[in-house]
Design an enzyme around this catalytic site. Structure first.
Site, PDB file in Angstrom:
ATOM      1  N   CYS A  86       0.816  -1.114  -0.231  1.00 48.91           N
ATOM      2  CA  CYS A  86      -0.245   0.091   0.423  1.00 48.91           C
ATOM      3  C   CYS A  86       1.002   1.459   0.068  1.00 48.91           C
ATOM      4  O   CYS A  86       1.843   1.553  -1.068  1.00 48.91           O
ATOM      5  CB  CYS A  86      -1.171  -0.236   1.380  1.00 48.91           C
ATOM      6  SG  CYS A  86      -1.749   1.467   1.046  1.00 48.91           S
ATOM      7  N   HIS A 203      -3.114  -5.734   0.954  1.00 48.70           N
ATOM      8  CA  HIS A 203      -2.913  -5.952   2.526  1.00 48.70           C
ATOM      9  C   HIS A 203      -2.478  -7.525   2.345  1.00 48.70           C
ATOM     10  O   HIS A 203      -3.372  -7.530   3.362  1.00 48.70           O
ATOM     11  CB  HIS A 203      -3.560  -5.153   3.471  1.00 48.70           C
ATOM     12  CG  HIS A 203      -3.291  -3.809   3.720  1.00 48.70           C
ATOM     13  ND1 HIS A 203      -2.258  -3.388   4.736  1.00 48.70           N
ATOM     14  CD2 HIS A 203      -4.154  -2.999   3.002  1.00 48.70           C
ATOM     15  CE1 HIS A 203      -2.593  -1.499   3.652  1.00 48.70           C
ATOM     16  NE2 HIS A 203      -2.988  -1.545   2.950  1.00 48.70           N
ATOM     17  N   GLU A 205      -1.014  -9.030   4.691  1.00 46.44           N
ATOM     18  CA  GLU A 205      -0.954  -8.818   5.921  1.00 46.44           C
ATOM     19  C   GLU A 205      -1.818  -8.620   6.994  1.00 46.44           C
ATOM     20  O   GLU A 205      -2.222  -8.911   8.338  1.00 46.44           O
ATOM     21  CB  GLU A 205       0.191  -7.733   6.451  1.00 46.44           C
ATOM     22  CG  GLU A 205      -0.136  -6.501   6.918  1.00 46.44           C
ATOM     23  CD  GLU A 205      -0.876  -5.539   5.696  1.00 46.44           C
ATOM     24  OE1 GLU A 205      -1.001  -6.188   5.053  1.00 46.44           O
ATOM     25  OE2 GLU A 205      -0.791  -4.378   5.796  1.00 46.44           O
TER      26      GLU A 205
END
Lengths: 234, 81
Positions: A86, A203, A205
């Site tokens: 990002c 994302h 994660e």
């Protein structure tokens, strides 16, 4: 193997990345304040999401001048693995470590949603445990994720198999409707020519636990650890 | 000494903010607007000991390396005493 998560003023996904590396990848990980310059001892660097420097001037434009970024450049040139997520992707583009730029979403909205991406290549250290053509469900949260580049750069990315992820629908079809931000060629993530630096807007994660709606992000971190294990065995 | 830097999106780069502004302006009743493109403007106050030539060179470099992203933007520099 050791992971580092860079922290700029305004980073806000640094703890998510740290959590995933320590809990799900099970490897040592440290935060690296942006004023540090010693990256020796690290095998992989994550540039996390957030709003470094408040997105002043352009997203990622000021973070690029932080002292740590010269070290990241050298780290990448030595073949170290760099994952920009990002705002991390925006910073890598502003720093010239990845080509192109990320501009305002075409609908001007901050888009916060789970979307699908198609795995376009498994020939990267970040996707080698994935299957080409697989659909990953990952969250996005950005206002400047509209990837743009000139025709020559796009042709080069295509020719060199450097488009890693593209936005797609549930069935894996690339459609304009499935493109959440207007990105050129529906590009969600790319890698550099040496393939050791990758940037993506989604994302992974935030998608490593079923409780959070998807664990499809794990494959990206597993690919990276598998690559590092192979590198250490050689 | 003052340097003025104008940063504008390159032709062909999508400017959704410009489009939204154009729409609002048209709602006010203004017609015949072909396009509105949004840009950025910077005023850089320079020390008076710097001559015009060096001021221009410095401002050009700041524009190229920081104020504009040459992949998506163009810039124009003006220097006034």
């Amino acid at each position: 193997m050791k992971f580092g998560v860079i922290v700029f003023p305004g980073s806000n996904c640094d703890h998510d990345a740290y959590h995933v590396i320590s809990k799900h990848v099970g490897q040592p990980v440290s935060f690296i304040w942006h004023k540090e310059t010693d990256l020796s001892g690290y095998d992989a660097i994550i540039i996390p999401g957030g709003f470094s420097y408040g997105d002043y001037l352009r997203a990622g434009a000021l973070a690029r001048f932080s002292p740590v970024m010269s070290s990241v450049r050298e780290f990448a040139a030595r073949g170290g693995f760099v994952l920009g997520i990002c705002n991390g992707f925006q910073i890598l583009c502003e720093a010239g470590l990845l080509p192109g730029a990320l501009i305002r979403n075409r609908n001007l909205h901050f888009v916060c949603a789970h979307i699908n991406v198609l795995v376009e290549t498994t020939d990267t250290p970040f996707t080698n445990e994935l299957t080409r053509g697989a659909v990953l469900r990952l969250p996005i949260a950005h206002a400047e994720g509209n990837y743009t580049c000139d025709d020559a750069t796009l042709a080069e990315l295509q020719r060199e198999d450097r488009i890693v992820f593209r936005y797609c629908d549930d069935a894996g079809h690339i459609t304009d409707k499935a493109n959440p931000n207007g990105a050129r060629d529906s590009i969600a993530g790319i890698c550099n020519r040496a393939r050791n630096v990758i940037g993506l807007m989604p994302h992974p994660e935030r998608a490593c636990e079923d409780l959070l709606g998807s664990s499809d992000g794990r494959g990206i971190f597993h690919s990276l650890t598998a690559t590092l294990v192979h590198a250490q065995e050689r | 000494m003052k340097a003025k830097v104008y940063v504008t999106l390159k032709a062909g780069v999508l400017d959704p903010q410009g489009k939204a502004i154009q729409h609002s302006v048209e709602l006010l009743g203004y017609g015949g607007i072909a396009d509105i493109r949004q840009g950025k403007y910077f005023e850089i106050a320079l020390d008076d000991s710097i001559d015009q030539e060096h001021a221009r060179a410095a401002a050009e470099r700041m524009a190229r390396e920081v104020l504009a992203n040459p992949i998506i933007e163009d810039y124009r520099v003006e220097v006034e005493a």
